[in-house]
Design a protein around this motif. Structure first.
Motif: not given
Lengths: 114, 108
Positions: A6-11, A21, A23, A89, A109-111
């Motif tokens: 998954q990218n990015p790790r943080y958004q 997001l 995957c 997510y 991904t932490q949004l």
């Protein structure tokens, strides 16, 4: 190693600004899932694809959309993020649908929504 | 609505002790799975138990299933600090439904 990425790790996004997001998977699995997980809560299924067939959960808001252009990739689009959409997510895959199949998860991904 | 409900919500033990987590569910199942989630990461599959099985082992993990009580337990023996994580049960059906999880802290 085969995996779910998954990218990015943080958004970080702004209130109302569309965000996507992504995957990808190298497992060649037929099914891809998107889960939303808020702090200290269970992952909540938003929708999943079985091959190209899209399956939306009944209570998934219209604000959330998904695309799966090929077997390897799946995207989560949030059209107008609200503060309540801040969450982790998680993308997951399984070989096929159905009982007995285990899920393989990405790191998420932490949004954040400002 | 959530199918699985874990109990306790949080558990704190000393390294070397055993940790037991419980999961209750509402409807009939074909199988039940347990997953582990380290803080801020994705979930990792631990073990699957089918409805016709009563107990299953994997390393330091022991899972039991009581379909008459609609409950399952996960036992981690000889716990280590690295076992600190959240543990979720998930029941089958058309889609996986996860319970709220048990947050396990193993203190060194």
């Amino acid at each position: 190693d085969a995996m779910v990425i998954q990218n990015p790790r943080y958004q970080v996004t702004q209130f109302g600004k569309p965000v996507t997001l992504s995957c990808s998977q190298t497992l060649n699995h037929n099914v891809m899932y998107w889960y939303q997980q808020k702090s200290s809560q269970a992952p909540k299924l938003l929708f999943h694809y079985y091959d190209k067939d899209f399956n939306n959960e009944a209570d998934t808001p219209d604000n959330f959309q998904s695309r799966r252009p090929n077997t390897s990739f799946c995207f989560l689009d949030i059209r107008s993020p609200g503060l309540g959409d801040a969450a982790m997510y998680l993308c997951a895959t399984s070989k096929v649908e159905g009982s007995g199949e285990k899920l393989f998860f990405g790191s998420g991904t932490q949004l954040s929504v400002l | 609505s959530q199918q699985g409900e874990e109990d306790p919500q949080a558990l704190s033990i000393q390294e070397g002790e055993n940790a037991t987590m419980n999961c209750s569910y509402k409807t009939s199942i074909n199988n039940l799975q347990w997953y582990r989630q380290n803080s801020g990461r994705g979930l990792v599959h631990l073990i699957l138990i089918r409805s016709n099985e009563r107990e299953k082992h994997s390393g330091r993990l022991r899972v039991t299933l009581d379909t008459s009580k609609k409950s399952s337990s996960l036992l981690i023996t000889a716990s280590r600090a690295a076992d600190t994580a959240s543990y979720f049960c998930a029941t089958d059906g058309e889609n996986f439904v996860f319970g709220p999880g048990t947050r396990l802290s193993v203190l060194p």
